[in-house]
Write a protein that holds these residues in place. Structure first.
Motif, PDB file in Angstrom:
ATOM      1  N   UNK A 178       0.820  -1.204   0.000  1.00 60.11           N
ATOM      2  CA  UNK A 178       0.000   0.000   0.000  1.00 60.11           C
ATOM      3  C   UNK A 178       0.858   1.259   0.000  1.00 60.11           C
ATOM      4  N   UNK A 179       1.936   1.221   0.755  1.00 57.23           N
ATOM      5  CA  UNK A 179       2.791   2.410   0.823  1.00 57.23           C
ATOM      6  C   UNK A 179       3.469   2.678  -0.511  1.00 57.23           C
ATOM      7  N   UNK A 180       3.891   1.600  -1.188  1.00 60.85           N
ATOM      8  CA  UNK A 180       4.472   1.785  -2.519  1.00 60.85           C
ATOM      9  C   UNK A 180       3.427   2.366  -3.472  1.00 60.85           C
ATOM     10  N   UNK A 181       2.236   1.806  -3.434  1.00 58.74           N
ATOM     11  CA  UNK A 181       1.191   2.277  -4.346  1.00 58.74           C
ATOM     12  C   UNK A 181       0.813   3.731  -4.087  1.00 58.74           C
ATOM     13  N   UNK A 182       0.749   4.087  -2.816  1.00 62.10           N
ATOM     14  CA  UNK A 182       0.435   5.476  -2.469  1.00 62.10           C
ATOM     15  C   UNK A 182       1.501   6.419  -3.011  1.00 62.10           C
ATOM     16  N   UNK A 183       2.763   6.028  -2.841  1.00 58.32           N
ATOM     17  CA  UNK A 183       3.856   6.884  -3.322  1.00 58.32           C
ATOM     18  C   UNK A 183       3.827   6.970  -4.847  1.00 58.32           C
ATOM     19  N   UNK A 184       3.486   5.847  -5.480  1.00 53.92           N
ATOM     20  CA  UNK A 184       3.412   5.827  -6.941  1.00 53.92           C
ATOM     21  C   UNK A 184       2.259   6.713  -7.429  1.00 53.92           C
ATOM     22  N   UNK A 185       1.123   6.586  -6.779  1.00 50.17           N
ATOM     23  CA  UNK A 185      -0.030   7.434  -7.121  1.00 50.17           C
ATOM     24  C   UNK A 185       0.315   8.915  -6.982  1.00 50.17           C
ATOM     25  N   UNK A 186       0.966   9.223  -5.881  1.00 53.21           N
ATOM     26  CA  UNK A 186       1.357  10.610  -5.646  1.00 53.21           C
ATOM     27  C   UNK A 186       2.266  11.109  -6.761  1.00 53.21           C
ATOM     28  N   UNK A 187       3.218  10.269  -7.151  1.00 55.51           N
ATOM     29  CA  UNK A 187       4.131  10.688  -8.210  1.00 55.51           C
ATOM     30  C   UNK A 187       3.391  10.862  -9.528  1.00 55.51           C
ATOM     31  N   UNK A 188       2.532   9.910  -9.858  1.00 57.19           N
ATOM     32  CA  UNK A 188       1.809   9.990 -11.130  1.00 57.19           C
ATOM     33  C   UNK A 188       0.915  11.227 -11.157  1.00 57.19           C
ATOM     34  N   UNK A 189       0.299  11.513 -10.010  1.00 59.91           N
ATOM     35  CA  UNK A 189      -0.586  12.675  -9.930  1.00 59.91           C
ATOM     36  C   UNK A 189       0.184  13.984 -10.018  1.00 59.91           C
ATOM     37  N   UNK A 190       1.493  13.913  -9.792  1.00 61.85           N
ATOM     38  CA  UNK A 190       2.301  15.134  -9.796  1.00 61.85           C
ATOM     39  C   UNK A 190       3.337  15.136 -10.910  1.00 61.85           C
ATOM     40  N   UNK A 191       3.032  14.427 -11.964  1.00 61.19           N
ATOM     41  CA  UNK A 191       3.893  14.408 -13.142  1.00 61.19           C
ATOM     42  C   UNK A 191       3.065  14.846 -14.343  1.00 61.19           C
TER      43      UNK A 191
END
Lengths: 480, 480
Positions: free
Chosen positions: A394-407
């Protein structure tokens, strides 16, 4: 004695003052402290334990991939440092110089290593004889010193801890393979252990290591939208081996210079860990890097049987290899403990009190999403490891989501500038490949090229800034 | 290609030129090399792997006994070093001074840590608040620098690697317990892992750590009859805590200075390992510290089935956790390999060739006593670990016998001088406890007090040198 129930943390708001939030978290979570020496930090046990986990993972991977550890001197004679011109220009402004030993002045100044290519090359030149000796696959765990004007614990300090791999190869292909293999090991550490998604790619000429032919990097996005270079792997070509006279007899008996790589990650990774995952309550650690994966807090510990059950659970989880802590302090309240372990980012808290014992279960609370639940006592050894895996994912996915949302992809400079100035993350854009253009972008927006990702897309045919024909897609961002 | 069958080592005679023998062994066994920096060594992979084994054992023991690792800066401001008078007098003559960073002169000189009491005390003073925080049980793995006039790899180098424990306690009793507990951990490392018997005891006032109240040591006898201090543990009393203002509120709410200990061992231990066990063929490593515990050398490896059987054996031993190496090089002969692995001190060599395969067995050769034998193939997984244990025990016993045979009791100064001058080991003798008498003994014979052993005997009532009433029995020897 009255129990301490008040847990005061004073953590600044993460959204409005990320910089102060960072400082507050690392200080209150007891990871690090400032020392009497300007720019040098003390890594306290809780911070150091994370570094030990990083070391353990990497050291095993290095050895699996055929590397051996060695140790080279911390001092480098000035004349040796100066042989490779680009290298000395890159590092000279920030090296610490030893000029005296005891009461005597040294005949030649010694620099405290900022990195060890030069001293290691001088030894490789002495050792290497034949192609049969190749490859050299050595790594060093060490401290290095780079005198910094402005410092921040873990991210930029005058002294830091790292590992540096230094290898020699017969062919450029082998060196390239090594360079990318080790970048892959780093990316595994970041993604699989630290739950930090990374972009792998190549640095621009301006941003590459002083003396390298090519520098490969993994870049991550922090919560505040800035990028962090998390680790680099360099294809040194024959630059150093020629300058430092590293030679060997090849298969035809002719003298050749080997191809060389170097690669390193440092305690800076811990800064990234904090800035990717931390939240308003403090540190939030992925289970695979956490010094404490689960903490057991007994409730009404003075009631008969509670502490016994807690100890029983502690022993069974410990026997499973889970890094578990039993917080049996009687000087602070359970509420105080909850807050403290949340601040320290422990992935799972387990509460066990008289009512739980009656029901034959325990209560768990996840640090990643604050969800709570019950686990039957006889299912803990099955469920706790599952929970840890779920939290990790979950923590990896959250960080990935955050990155995708901010790219964002930018094909015009206004979009580019807008995204950078809003401070909200990565911009993918086409670039002409010219260093001056790159400098201008930096001056105008504060964004630097982070890397040309291995996964390229042709967003447009022209450079987002100068309009000349585009060479490649780059990631841009403001960076630490 | 013709195989290289000639293995040339040029190891000096151990009995007639021990010093050159030592240098030859460490160089030919590829453990270490001299660097471009005066007095600094490069620890090569084979030497470093021994250090890693030492680290692994100690780090586990430190953690089992409640210690945590931390990291403190390598630099110590001059003003901070100078606070404890005895300490600075002890270390100032050999510290390296950083005076410049980049092109700027520093406002205050920084010394490269020779040991970290001062910097650590400055942090403890900042951190410690209450008796509830005690004990502090911290350790650091680090490099330290002590500028030496004459150096010898592992034994005395300007930079070396070590660990330093630094603890704080509420009472002197607890600090003493800690001091002796850690000396016990060191003695276990020496005796149980490195197969080196040690004498545990207390250093004289002249020989104790600069700033300590008492220094405890473990001393070992090298093959040439000289002693080596293998590790020390210091009762620092309140010396440093008073000077560095480390204070806490005690159980009555009053301010107190804690009691402190520090303890360390270094890469010097590797020098001891070589000098205790090595012989005319080179290094001889006890199995529990050896980077390679068993080496498999295939004979006539080109014959069908040989390499397969060798690989099978390799895999089965490896699966058992034995550090095994398969030497399948086809560029050198088996004889060359035998000599090389003997030089490198590998405890057991296993030969496997067509005849062995026919008989369903392998040949083993022990490094400790050169005995050879056969093992049935299906008994290797049982016998090899047994062999390793036997070798470990035998090596300890041999070292113990050597020490006992080279230790004499002297009740008169002629016997004392005779034994020391013959260069043949320890002298046990009674001593008055006076530092001047100790100095005179050193001037006359070259022998120093090694320690007052915990196991005392009343050899006579008077000092072996001055004839005044004796205070205690001491071990004396020439030392490294």
């Amino acid at each position: 004695m009255a129990k301490n129930t008040q847990f005061v943390t004073h953590i600044a708001n993460r959204e409005t003052d990320f910089s102060q939030w960072y400082t507050d978290v690392i200080m209150h979570a007891d990871m690090v402290d400032y020392s009497n020496v300007r720019g040098c930090m003390v890594i306290k046990p809780y911070g150091y334990a994370i570094w030990e986990n990083i070391q353990k993972y990497l050291d095993e991977r290095f050895k699996e991939t055929g590397h051996e550890n060695a140790y080279f001197p911390i001092f480098i004679p000035e004349s040796l440092l100066q042989k490779e011109v680009d290298h000395v220009e890159g590092f000279a402004p920030e090296v610490a110089w030893v000029t005296h030993a005891g009461s005597e002045e040294l005949t030649e100044r010694l620099c405290v290593r900022p990195t060890s290519e030069t001293i290691i090359c001088s030894m490789y030149a002495k050792w290497l004889k034949s192609y049969r000796d190749l490859p050299y696959l050595y790594n060093q765990w060490a401290n290095v010193v780079r005198w910094e004007k402005t410092t921040r614990p873990f991210l930029r300090t005058s002294e830091f801890l790292w590992q540096e791999g230094h290898t020699l190869h017969e062919t450029h292909e082998e060196a390239m393979e090594e360079t990318l293999k080790m970048l892959g090991v780093y990316a595994d550490l970041a993604e699989k252990v630290m739950a930090i998604p990374v972009i792998k790619g190549q640095k621009s000429e301006n941003e590459r290591f002083a003396g390298a032919e090519a520098t490969y990097t993994m870049e991550a996005l922090m919560h505040d939208g800035k990028a962090l270079q998390m680790g680099t792997s360099h294809d040194l070509g024959q630059h150093f081996s020629k300058v430092y006279d590293i030679e060997y007899s090849d298969r035809n008996g002719e003298l050749q210079n080997p191809y060389q790589t170097s690669w390193g990650v440092s305690t800076r990774l811990i800064g990234g860990l904090i800035m990717v995952h931390g939240d308003e309550r403090g540190l939030k650690l992925p289970p695979r890097i956490a010094p404490v994966q689960a903490v057991i807090v007994p409730i009404a510990a003075n009631k008969e049987g509670v502490l016994d059950k807690a100890i029983e659970l502690y022993n069974s989880l410990k026997a499973q290899g889970i890094k578990v802590k039993l917080d049996d302090r009687d000087t602070v309240s359970p509420g105080f403990k909850f807050n403290e372990w949340e601040l320290k980012g422990v992935p799972v808290r387990i509460e066990i009190g008289p009512k739980d014992i009656e029901k034959g279960s325990v209560v768990y609370a996840r640090r990643d999403d604050f969800s709570k639940g019950e686990i039957k006592m006889d299912e803990t050894t099955k469920r706790i490891p599952e929970l840890l895996d779920e939290i990790q994912d979950n923590m990896f996915n959250q960080a990935l989501e955050h990155r995708e949302a901010h790219t964002v992809d930018a094909t015009d400079f206004e979009t580019f500038t807008g995204h950078i100035e809003s401070g909200s993350g990565f911009v993918r854009a086409m670039w002409c490949g010219c260093g001056e253009c790159e400098e201008e972008i930096k001056e105008k927006t504060g964004a630097t090229t982070r890397c040309a990702p291995f996964e390229q897309k042709q967003l447009s045919d022209v450079c987002v800034h100068c309009g000349k024909p585009a060479k490649k897609m780059m990631y841009f961002a403001k960076a630490y």
